[in-house]
Scaffold this active site. Sequence first.
Site, PDB file in Angstrom:
ATOM      1  N   HIS A 307       0.851  -1.182   0.000  1.00 42.03           N
ATOM      2  CA  HIS A 307       0.000   0.000   0.000  1.00 42.03           C
ATOM      3  C   HIS A 307       0.887   1.232   0.000  1.00 42.03           C
ATOM      4  O   HIS A 307       1.951   1.218   0.621  1.00 42.03           O
ATOM      5  CB  HIS A 307      -0.912   0.018   1.238  1.00 42.03           C
ATOM      6  CG  HIS A 307      -2.040   0.969   1.099  1.00 42.03           C
ATOM      7  ND1 HIS A 307      -1.909   2.311   1.381  1.00 42.03           N
ATOM      8  CD2 HIS A 307      -3.306   0.788   0.669  1.00 42.03           C
ATOM      9  CE1 HIS A 307      -3.052   2.903   1.137  1.00 42.03           C
ATOM     10  NE2 HIS A 307      -3.918   2.015   0.704  1.00 42.03           N
ATOM     11  N   ASP A 364      -8.139  -4.689  -0.215  1.00 44.46           N
ATOM     12  CA  ASP A 364      -8.679  -5.226  -1.466  1.00 44.46           C
ATOM     13  C   ASP A 364      -8.434  -6.715  -1.615  1.00 44.46           C
ATOM     14  O   ASP A 364      -9.131  -7.387  -2.377  1.00 44.46           O
ATOM     15  CB  ASP A 364      -8.066  -4.484  -2.649  1.00 44.46           C
ATOM     16  CG  ASP A 364      -8.648  -3.099  -2.749  1.00 44.46           C
ATOM     17  OD1 ASP A 364      -9.828  -2.968  -2.422  1.00 44.46           O
ATOM     18  OD2 ASP A 364      -7.922  -2.169  -3.117  1.00 44.46           O
TER      19      ASP A 364
HETATM   20  N1  ACO Z   1       4.319  -7.452  -5.184  1.00 51.63           N
HETATM   21  C1  ACO Z   1       5.675  -7.517  -5.245  1.00 51.63           C
HETATM   22  N2  ACO Z   1       6.506  -6.505  -4.916  1.00 51.63           N
HETATM   23  C2  ACO Z   1       5.943  -5.348  -4.531  1.00 51.63           C
HETATM   24  C3  ACO Z   1       4.549  -5.181  -4.436  1.00 51.63           C
HETATM   25  C4  ACO Z   1       3.722  -6.288  -4.783  1.00 51.63           C
HETATM   26  N3  ACO Z   1       2.399  -6.193  -4.705  1.00 51.63           N
HETATM   27  N4  ACO Z   1       4.257  -3.928  -4.030  1.00 51.63           N
HETATM   28  C5  ACO Z   1       5.433  -3.313  -3.854  1.00 51.63           C
HETATM   29  N5  ACO Z   1       6.451  -4.172  -4.154  1.00 51.63           N
HETATM   30  C6  ACO Z   1       7.883  -3.888  -4.014  1.00 51.63           C
HETATM   31  C7  ACO Z   1       8.396  -2.995  -5.132  1.00 51.63           C
HETATM   32  O1  ACO Z   1       8.866  -3.754  -6.233  1.00 51.63           O
HETATM   33  C8  ACO Z   1       9.488  -2.242  -4.427  1.00 51.63           C
HETATM   34  O2  ACO Z   1      10.618  -3.107  -4.307  1.00 51.63           O
HETATM   35  P1  ACO Z   1      12.119  -2.492  -4.309  1.00 51.63           P
HETATM   36  O3  ACO Z   1      12.176  -1.639  -3.082  1.00 51.63           O
HETATM   37  O4  ACO Z   1      12.986  -3.677  -4.269  1.00 51.63           O
HETATM   38  O5  ACO Z   1      12.226  -1.701  -5.585  1.00 51.63           O
HETATM   39  C9  ACO Z   1       8.945  -2.034  -3.004  1.00 51.63           C
HETATM   40  O6  ACO Z   1       8.040  -3.142  -2.808  1.00 51.63           O
HETATM   41  C10 ACO Z   1       8.198  -0.718  -2.821  1.00 51.63           C
HETATM   42  O7  ACO Z   1       7.202  -0.627  -3.831  1.00 51.63           O
HETATM   43  P2  ACO Z   1       6.624   0.727  -4.461  1.00 51.63           P
HETATM   44  O8  ACO Z   1       5.978   0.438  -5.767  1.00 51.63           O
HETATM   45  O9  ACO Z   1       7.696   1.760  -4.427  1.00 51.63           O
HETATM   46  O10 ACO Z   1       5.555   1.104  -3.405  1.00 51.63           O
HETATM   47  P3  ACO Z   1       4.460   2.186  -3.624  1.00 51.63           P
HETATM   48  O11 ACO Z   1       4.121   2.675  -2.266  1.00 51.63           O
HETATM   49  O12 ACO Z   1       4.818   3.184  -4.643  1.00 51.63           O
HETATM   50  O13 ACO Z   1       3.227   1.348  -4.277  1.00 51.63           O
HETATM   51  C11 ACO Z   1       1.326  -0.018  -4.501  1.00 51.63           C
HETATM   52  C12 ACO Z   1       2.154   0.885  -3.567  1.00 51.63           C
HETATM   53  C13 ACO Z   1       1.043   0.695  -5.840  1.00 51.63           C
HETATM   54  C14 ACO Z   1      -0.032  -0.256  -3.838  1.00 51.63           C
HETATM   55  C15 ACO Z   1       2.083  -1.336  -4.716  1.00 51.63           C
HETATM   56  O14 ACO Z   1       2.357  -1.971  -3.501  1.00 51.63           O
HETATM   57  C16 ACO Z   1       1.338  -2.297  -5.652  1.00 51.63           C
HETATM   58  O15 ACO Z   1       1.467  -2.182  -6.880  1.00 51.63           O
HETATM   59  N6  ACO Z   1       0.553  -3.249  -5.065  1.00 51.63           N
HETATM   60  C17 ACO Z   1      -0.255  -4.132  -5.852  1.00 51.63           C
HETATM   61  C18 ACO Z   1      -1.503  -3.416  -6.306  1.00 51.63           C
HETATM   62  C19 ACO Z   1      -2.500  -3.235  -5.189  1.00 51.63           C
HETATM   63  O16 ACO Z   1      -2.801  -4.142  -4.441  1.00 51.63           O
HETATM   64  N7  ACO Z   1      -3.049  -2.017  -5.110  1.00 51.63           N
HETATM   65  C20 ACO Z   1      -4.098  -1.707  -4.118  1.00 51.63           C
HETATM   66  C21 ACO Z   1      -3.684  -0.593  -3.262  1.00 51.63           C
HETATM   67  S1  ACO Z   1      -4.862  -0.416  -1.982  1.00 51.63           S
HETATM   68  C22 ACO Z   1      -6.061   0.598  -2.564  1.00 51.63           C
HETATM   69  O17 ACO Z   1      -5.991   1.248  -3.559  1.00 51.63           O
HETATM   70  C23 ACO Z   1      -7.281   0.620  -1.726  1.00 51.63           C
END
Ligand code: ACO
Length: 428
Positions: A307, A364
Site C-alpha cells: 500500500h 482489497d
Molecule cells: N508485489 C511484489 N513486490 C511489490 C509489491 C507487490 N504487490 N508492491 C510493492 N512491491 C515492491 C516494489 O517492487 C518495491 O521493491 P524495491 O524496493 O525492491 O524496488 C517495493 O516493494 C516498494 O514498492 P513501491 O511500488 O515503491 O511502493 P508504492 O508505495 O509506490 O506502491 C502499490 C504501492 C502501488 C499499492 C504497490 O504496492 C502495488 O502495486 N501493489 C499491488 C496493487 C495493489 O494491491 N493495489 C491496491 C492498493 S490499496 C487501494 O488502492 C485501496
Amino acid sequence: MSKTATLEINGQKHEFPLITGTENEVAIDIKTLRGATGGVTTIDPGYKNTGSCESGITFLNGEEGILRYRGYAIEDLADKADFLEVAYLLIFGELPTKVELEKFHADIKEESVVDDDIKKILDAFPKAAHPMGVLSSLTSALTAFNPSSVNVDSEEDMYKTVVKIMGKFPVLVAWAMRKKSGLPLNYGDDSLGYVENILKMMFGKPNGEYTQNKILVNALDKLLILHADHEQNCSTSTVRIVGSSHAGLFASLSAGISALWGPLHGGANQAVLEMLEAIKEDGGDTKKFMAKAKDKADPFRLMGFGHRVYKNFDPRAKIIKVAADEVLSDLGIEDPVLDIAKGLASEALSDEYFVKRKLYPNVDFYSGIIYRAMGIPVEMFTVMFALGRLPGWIAQWKEMRARKEPIGRPRQIYIGENHREFKTIDNR
Ligand code: ACO
C-alpha cells in the site's frame, strides 16, 4: 521544535513557516516559495511528500496502521455504526442523532429514483462494457438530468444535493450489474435499510422474493464503512481537483470513479481475483507466483499486497479478514480460488522479501474474497468500492469548496526541446 524551515539556494537563505496538524504532523508551508526565490519550485511525482490540502475528515497514520474518520477509530465505526451513520459523520462532521439519521435516510429514500431516460443511456452500452465505465458515464449523465448547480454556501442546498446522490448512486450501481447479468432494471424497497436495499436491488429476481442474509448484509455494511474514506488518495484527489475548477459534484464524482478504476487503486480488488484465477488455471502453485513477484526482471506483482501509505498492516484488512472468515464459514463455501488466497497470504506474511518491504495483504485482498463469496461478478468489485467511497468523495468535495480552495494546478519542470526554428512541411 523550530517554527520555520530554512532553505538555502545559491547562498541565499529563505525561511518558510512550519505548520502542525492536530495529530502533530509537520509540514513546510511553501505557498510563497516561487515568489520568494524568483521562480524555484518543487518536484514530487506521485506526491509522496506533498500535502495538497488541510483536511479535517480522515486521519491516517500508515506507519502505525491508524485510520480514523472525524476522530473516530475505524475499528469502533466498523463494529458499532452502520454505513449510513458513517456517511453522515463523514459528510457533516458529527455522528447523527437518531432523529437526524432517520431524517437522512427518509430524505435519501425520497431521492432513490432516477429519471427513466437514464435507462435509454444504459441500454446503448454493450453488455460487455466494464461496469466502472458505465457507472462513471451514468454519474456524469446525472448532471444532465439535475442541471442546477449547488450553492455551496447554502447548507440546505448542499444537503439536498448530498441526499440526491446518496439516493441515486446505489440505483446506478445495481443497474450496472443487472445490465451485465441480463436482469431487468428494477428498484428496491423503501421499507429496507440502506444496505439491505442495495442487496435487493442488485440480486432481486423478477420471479421471486429476495431473502436477506444477515451475514451478507453485515459484511457488505462493514466493507462499505471501511472503504468510505481514505484521505487524499488518487480518486479523492481527483474529485477535489476537478471540483476545484468549480465543476459540479456529480461531474467531479464521475472523474473520481474513473480514477478509482485503475488496477493500482480500486481496480486492485478485481485484479486480485483475476490473479488468483490465473494461479488456479496454471496449476495452483503459489510458490511459483511468489517467486515471480520477487523477480525484478518480471513485471508481475502480487495484487492485493502493499500500500502506498500503510507500511504496516492495513487496519481495514484486519477487520475485513474477520468478516471474510465469517462469510466463508457461515456460507459453507469451498472454493479452490479462496484456498489459493489463504495460501498466498500466509506465505507472503512469512516471506523475507515481503516482510522486509512491509508488504501486507491490503483491504482489497480480502474484499475481493468476500465479493466472490457473495456472488458479485468480478468486474463489479471496483464498483462496490466506489459505492463505499461515495460519502468520502462527497465530504472531501464539500470541504474543498467550503474552504474556498484555489483551483488545483500543479507546476512542472520542463525537460523538452529548447526553442527551435519552425520548418515548413516541404523542408522537414
Ligand atoms: N508485489 C511484489 N513486490 C511489490 C509489491 C507487490 N504487490 N508492491 C510493492 N512491491 C515492491 C516494489 O517492487 C518495491 O521493491 P524495491 O524496493 O525492491 O524496488 C517495493 O516493494 C516498494 O514498492 P513501491 O511500488 O515503491 O511502493 P508504492 O508505495 O509506490 O506502491 C502499490 C504501492 C502501488 C499499492 C504497490 O504496492 C502495488 O502495486 N501493489 C499491488 C496493487 C495493489 O494491491 N493495489 C491496491 C492498493 S490499496 C487501494 O488502492 C485501496
